[in-house]
Design a protein around this motif. Structure first.
Motif, PDB file in Angstrom:
ATOM      1  N   CYS A  95      45.600  41.609  40.920  1.00 29.00           N
ATOM      2  CA  CYS A  95      45.224  40.207  41.112  1.00 29.00           C
ATOM      3  C   CYS A  95      45.163  39.409  39.811  1.00 29.00           C
ATOM      4  O   CYS A  95      45.726  38.307  39.754  1.00 29.00           O
ATOM      5  CB  CYS A  95      43.914  40.111  41.880  1.00 29.00           C
ATOM      6  SG  CYS A  95      44.082  40.578  43.619  1.00 29.00           S
ATOM      7  N   GLN A 119      47.358  36.073  38.918  1.00 25.37           N
ATOM      8  CA  GLN A 119      46.782  34.809  38.458  1.00 25.37           C
ATOM      9  C   GLN A 119      47.417  34.386  37.139  1.00 25.37           C
ATOM     10  O   GLN A 119      47.742  33.218  36.950  1.00 25.37           O
ATOM     11  CB  GLN A 119      45.272  34.950  38.268  1.00 25.37           C
ATOM     12  CG  GLN A 119      44.509  35.045  39.550  1.00 25.37           C
ATOM     13  CD  GLN A 119      43.039  35.289  39.290  1.00 25.37           C
ATOM     14  OE1 GLN A 119      42.673  36.150  38.502  1.00 25.37           O
ATOM     15  NE2 GLN A 119      42.198  34.544  39.971  1.00 25.37           N
ATOM     16  N   VAL A 156      42.586  34.597  44.525  1.00 26.57           N
ATOM     17  CA  VAL A 156      41.145  34.498  44.298  1.00 26.57           C
ATOM     18  C   VAL A 156      40.389  35.058  45.504  1.00 26.57           C
ATOM     19  O   VAL A 156      39.428  35.822  45.350  1.00 26.57           O
ATOM     20  CB  VAL A 156      40.730  33.036  44.007  1.00 26.57           C
ATOM     21  CG1 VAL A 156      39.218  32.870  44.019  1.00 26.57           C
ATOM     22  CG2 VAL A 156      41.295  32.598  42.674  1.00 26.57           C
ATOM     23  N   TYR A 197      47.592  30.917  44.344  1.00 26.05           N
ATOM     24  CA  TYR A 197      46.473  31.184  43.434  1.00 26.05           C
ATOM     25  C   TYR A 197      45.180  31.368  44.218  1.00 26.05           C
ATOM     26  O   TYR A 197      44.423  32.316  43.983  1.00 26.05           O
ATOM     27  CB  TYR A 197      46.330  30.046  42.423  1.00 26.05           C
ATOM     28  CG  TYR A 197      45.266  30.322  41.398  1.00 26.05           C
ATOM     29  CD1 TYR A 197      45.565  31.057  40.256  1.00 26.05           C
ATOM     30  CD2 TYR A 197      43.964  29.871  41.566  1.00 26.05           C
ATOM     31  CE1 TYR A 197      44.591  31.337  39.302  1.00 26.05           C
ATOM     32  CE2 TYR A 197      42.983  30.142  40.626  1.00 26.05           C
ATOM     33  CZ  TYR A 197      43.309  30.878  39.500  1.00 26.05           C
ATOM     34  OH  TYR A 197      42.337  31.158  38.575  1.00 26.05           O
TER      35      TYR A 197
END
Length: 62
Positions: free
Chosen positions: A41, A45, A26, A22
């Motif tokens: 992305c 997530q 980010v 995760y």
């Protein structure tokens, strides 16, 4: 995958591994330019959040 091998049907991550993935996503969001990789992305997530924190609201909802 690059060598042509298929991923296993199921991959299990423990909490520390999921957190690492995760946080990498980010970090990628901070540096990737607009395009296909950056657009993936939030989906990455979402996979982790839904799997490990199913009681949280959907990403992007307010």
């Amino acid at each position: 995958m690059a060598d042509g091998d298929l991923l296993p049907e199921q991959i299990v991550l423990d909490a520390a591994e999921a957190r690492t993935v995760y946080l990498a996503v980010v970090a990628a969001l901070d540096v990737l330019p607009t395009g296909e990789a950056r657009e993936r992305c939030p989906a990455a997530q979402r996979v982790l959040v839904v799997k490990y924190l199913p009681d949280l609201p959907e990403l992007g909802e307010e």
